[in-house]
Design a protein around this motif. Structure first.
Motif, PDB file in Angstrom:
ATOM      1  N   ASP A 202       8.134  13.262  -7.221  1.00  0.00           N
ATOM      2  CA  ASP A 202       6.689  13.369  -7.439  1.00  0.00           C
ATOM      3  C   ASP A 202       5.970  12.079  -7.064  1.00  0.00           C
ATOM      4  N   GLN A 203       6.561  10.958  -7.458  1.00  0.00           N
ATOM      5  CA  GLN A 203       5.914   9.685  -7.108  1.00  0.00           C
ATOM      6  C   GLN A 203       5.945   9.442  -5.604  1.00  0.00           C
ATOM      7  N   ALA A 204       7.092   9.748  -4.997  1.00  0.00           N
ATOM      8  CA  ALA A 204       7.238   9.491  -3.563  1.00  0.00           C
ATOM      9  C   ALA A 204       6.265  10.323  -2.732  1.00  0.00           C
ATOM     10  N   THR A 205       5.906  11.506  -3.257  1.00  0.00           N
ATOM     11  CA  THR A 205       5.028  12.382  -2.484  1.00  0.00           C
ATOM     12  C   THR A 205       3.581  12.374  -2.982  1.00  0.00           C
ATOM     13  N   ALA A 206       3.295  11.548  -3.991  1.00  0.00           N
ATOM     14  CA  ALA A 206       1.955  11.552  -4.604  1.00  0.00           C
ATOM     15  C   ALA A 206       0.859  11.213  -3.596  1.00  0.00           C
ATOM     16  N   ALA A 207       1.091  10.175  -2.787  1.00  0.00           N
ATOM     17  CA  ALA A 207       0.065   9.759  -1.830  1.00  0.00           C
ATOM     18  C   ALA A 207      -0.161  10.857  -0.786  1.00  0.00           C
ATOM     19  N   PHE A 208       0.939  11.486  -0.368  1.00  0.00           N
ATOM     20  CA  PHE A 208       0.816  12.593   0.586  1.00  0.00           C
ATOM     21  C   PHE A 208      -0.063  13.700   0.017  1.00  0.00           C
ATOM     22  N   VAL A 209       0.233  14.104  -1.212  1.00  0.00           N
ATOM     23  CA  VAL A 209      -0.514  15.199  -1.843  1.00  0.00           C
ATOM     24  C   VAL A 209      -1.983  14.827  -2.026  1.00  0.00           C
ATOM     25  N   SER A 210      -2.231  13.547  -2.329  1.00  0.00           N
ATOM     26  CA  SER A 210      -3.627  13.185  -2.612  1.00  0.00           C
ATOM     27  C   SER A 210      -4.503  13.226  -1.354  1.00  0.00           C
ATOM     28  N   ARG A 211      -3.863  13.176  -0.205  1.00  0.00           N
ATOM     29  CA  ARG A 211      -4.645  13.340   1.036  1.00  0.00           C
ATOM     30  C   ARG A 211      -5.111  14.783   1.182  1.00  0.00           C
ATOM     31  N   LEU A 212      -4.507  15.685   0.409  1.00  0.00           N
ATOM     32  CA  LEU A 212      -4.777  17.115   0.559  1.00  0.00           C
ATOM     33  C   LEU A 212      -5.722  17.629  -0.511  1.00  0.00           C
ATOM     34  N   SER A 213      -6.276  16.717  -1.270  1.00  0.00           N
ATOM     35  CA  SER A 213      -7.162  17.129  -2.352  1.00  0.00           C
ATOM     36  C   SER A 213      -8.261  18.062  -1.855  1.00  0.00           C
ATOM     37  N   PRO A 214      -8.529  19.152  -2.618  1.00  0.00           N
ATOM     38  CA  PRO A 214      -9.610  20.082  -2.264  1.00  0.00           C
ATOM     39  C   PRO A 214     -10.933  19.359  -2.057  1.00  0.00           C
TER      40      PRO A 214
ATOM     41  N   ALA B 293      -3.665  -1.229   5.084  1.00  0.00           N
ATOM     42  CA  ALA B 293      -4.785  -0.296   5.028  1.00  0.00           C
ATOM     43  C   ALA B 293      -4.587   0.727   3.918  1.00  0.00           C
ATOM     44  N   ALA B 294      -5.694   1.179   3.350  1.00  0.00           N
ATOM     45  CA  ALA B 294      -5.698   2.271   2.367  1.00  0.00           C
ATOM     46  C   ALA B 294      -4.663   2.143   1.264  1.00  0.00           C
ATOM     47  N   PRO B 295      -4.699   1.035   0.534  1.00  0.00           N
ATOM     48  CA  PRO B 295      -3.716   0.852  -0.532  1.00  0.00           C
ATOM     49  C   PRO B 295      -3.971   1.816  -1.684  1.00  0.00           C
ATOM     50  N   SER B 296      -2.859   2.304  -2.290  1.00  0.00           N
ATOM     51  CA  SER B 296      -3.010   3.125  -3.500  1.00  0.00           C
ATOM     52  C   SER B 296      -2.050   2.589  -4.559  1.00  0.00           C
ATOM     53  N   ASP B 297      -1.627   3.407  -5.508  1.00  0.00           N
ATOM     54  CA  ASP B 297      -0.753   2.959  -6.581  1.00  0.00           C
ATOM     55  C   ASP B 297       0.530   2.302  -6.039  1.00  0.00           C
ATOM     56  N   PRO B 298       0.774   1.034  -6.394  1.00  0.00           N
ATOM     57  CA  PRO B 298       1.903   0.290  -5.819  1.00  0.00           C
ATOM     58  C   PRO B 298       3.275   0.929  -6.060  1.00  0.00           C
ATOM     59  N   GLN B 299       3.502   1.447  -7.260  1.00  0.00           N
ATOM     60  CA  GLN B 299       4.815   2.040  -7.509  1.00  0.00           C
ATOM     61  C   GLN B 299       5.024   3.305  -6.680  1.00  0.00           C
ATOM     62  N   ALA B 300       3.989   4.130  -6.591  1.00  0.00           N
ATOM     63  CA  ALA B 300       4.084   5.337  -5.781  1.00  0.00           C
ATOM     64  C   ALA B 300       4.278   4.973  -4.316  1.00  0.00           C
ATOM     65  N   GLU B 301       3.567   3.961  -3.861  1.00  0.00           N
ATOM     66  CA  GLU B 301       3.722   3.498  -2.483  1.00  0.00           C
ATOM     67  C   GLU B 301       5.149   3.030  -2.226  1.00  0.00           C
ATOM     68  N   ALA B 302       5.692   2.343  -3.203  1.00  0.00           N
ATOM     69  CA  ALA B 302       7.061   1.830  -3.061  1.00  0.00           C
ATOM     70  C   ALA B 302       8.056   2.980  -2.929  1.00  0.00           C
ATOM     71  N   ARG B 303       7.942   3.969  -3.816  1.00  0.00           N
ATOM     72  CA  ARG B 303       8.869   5.103  -3.759  1.00  0.00           C
ATOM     73  C   ARG B 303       8.666   5.931  -2.488  1.00  0.00           C
TER      74      ARG B 303
ATOM     75  N   PHE C 137       3.130   4.902   9.100  1.00  0.00           N
ATOM     76  CA  PHE C 137       3.369   3.821   8.133  1.00  0.00           C
ATOM     77  C   PHE C 137       3.147   2.462   8.785  1.00  0.00           C
ATOM     78  N   VAL C 138       3.759   2.276   9.944  1.00  0.00           N
ATOM     79  CA  VAL C 138       3.656   0.984  10.633  1.00  0.00           C
ATOM     80  C   VAL C 138       2.209   0.683  11.025  1.00  0.00           C
ATOM     81  N   SER C 139       1.472   1.717  11.415  1.00  0.00           N
ATOM     82  CA  SER C 139       0.104   1.466  11.882  1.00  0.00           C
ATOM     83  C   SER C 139      -0.814   0.997  10.754  1.00  0.00           C
ATOM     84  N   ARG C 140      -0.420   1.293   9.513  1.00  0.00           N
ATOM     85  CA  ARG C 140      -1.209   0.771   8.393  1.00  0.00           C
ATOM     86  C   ARG C 140      -1.027  -0.740   8.253  1.00  0.00           C
ATOM     87  N   LEU C 141       0.013  -1.267   8.926  1.00  0.00           N
ATOM     88  CA  LEU C 141       0.372  -2.683   8.778  1.00  0.00           C
ATOM     89  C   LEU C 141      -0.097  -3.515   9.957  1.00  0.00           C
TER      90      LEU C 141
END
Lengths: 191, 191
Positions: free
Chosen positions: A175-187, B142-152, B181-185
């Motif tokens: 869930d954490q690993a895919t959270a950012a992906f899912v949030s791009r899909l927000s309605p 670019a477009a930083p979000s929750d650090p732990q979620a980003e890490a996973r 991923f790389v293009s965000r960097l």
DNA sequence: GTCTATAATGGGATAGAC
DNA sequence: GTCTATCCCATTATAGAC
């Protein structure tokens, strides 16, 4: 139910839980309640069983993806449903989907089985790519970039998230690993 | 060179190419030029070998990450270097890194080895999380979000990209899967 | 289509000499 | 530390009766 189907069902469960090398004809025979030799009647070699497994799986996923397209109009909703397929397959961290199990056990598979696996991956990427192309039109996905790269990134993310999630026996990692992906899909992203 | 180290080197190569079940003491003995029984002198059980492999690997990666922090000041540059570690480990699609090989072969590993693997994953996520926290400060990502979620997400993406890339024997899949991923960097992101 | 029985192979592991 | 020799076991697979 038909014995062949029962064998496939039990074998699929075993592969997804313990990997391709994690079950034997002896285990399967015990599970299903027949003798080892009888399994060989249905699947002469273990490679035949593996082939039937991936073949059936590919067909089933193909149907699901068609259903998703029929049910969901926007790219974002389609991707949410795709994500849910992988999420559900995890079964609480106890299993991975068959394609991850086969990708992981690649070294033990015969060439025909690997071809089927690669064909499945190709089909998945094609489907995802089409959805990301649609996303560029309907604006339902935030920050769209190259559709093919997005498609491959999505597939890698889902498979990787399942892999580490099962290693840790913890669904929350998925869930954490895919959270950012899912949030791009927000309605909320639909204009 | 010391026999024990030679054994570890050859075993690591075998595991990364063919998986944990893809090599036997017989294979290893042939590769190194000694007899099976001699390997048991250095590693009584195969699980002992596996443990030493992941232990040595974790230490080596830990050093590399420290070097990266010493060499690269920005979060973006650190993440680019991290990505390069995984990119280089692919060896043209012939190998995966040891942690992916072990995650994939999880069913055959003993508990102490799995604990080491999970500890390695925890350390990786911790390091990545710290870098993503830094990114929120230095604005290099670019477009930083929750650090732990980003890490996973980053760990899952790297492992998944290696997995599908080796299944297809094609490094370009890794490159496409990680392109966004790389293009965000991009250095252009530094303010 | 299922059974008993039996290969045939290969893997991990140990004993004990050198 | 390395060797020869051997063991034990799991696994895949086959033959042939029912």
């Amino acid at each position: 139910m038909d014995t062949r189907t029962t064998l496939l069902d039990h074998a699929e469960r075993a592969v997804r839980q313990r990997g391709y090398n994690g079950f034997s004809y002896a285990d399967l025979a015990r599970d299903v309640g027949i003798r080892k030799a009888s399994i060989h009647h249905h699947f002469p070699k273990k490679a035949d069983l593996a082939f039937s497994l991936i073949e059936r799986y590919a067909g089933r996923v193909s149907e699901r993806l068609a259903e998703i397209c029929a049910r969901e109009p926007t790219a974002a909703a389609r991707l949410r449903a795709y994500h849910q397929l992988y999420r559900a397959a995890l079964a609480g961290g106890a299993q991975v989907c068959l394609c991850v199990a086969f990708s992981a056990g690649r070294d033990s598979l015969t060439d025909p089985v690997l071809e089927q696996l690669n064909a499945f991956h190709r089909d998945s990427v094609d489907w995802l790519q089409t959805v990301f192309e649609q996303a560029a039109q309907d604006g339902s996905v935030a920050a769209p970039s190259d559709p093919q790269a997005e498609a491959r990134a999505t597939l890698a993310l889902m498979e990787g998230a399942q892999l580490v999630s099962r290693a840790a026996k913890d669904v929350s990692h998925f869930d954490q690993a895919t959270a950012a992906f899912v949030s791009r899909l927000s309605p909320a992203q639909i204009h």
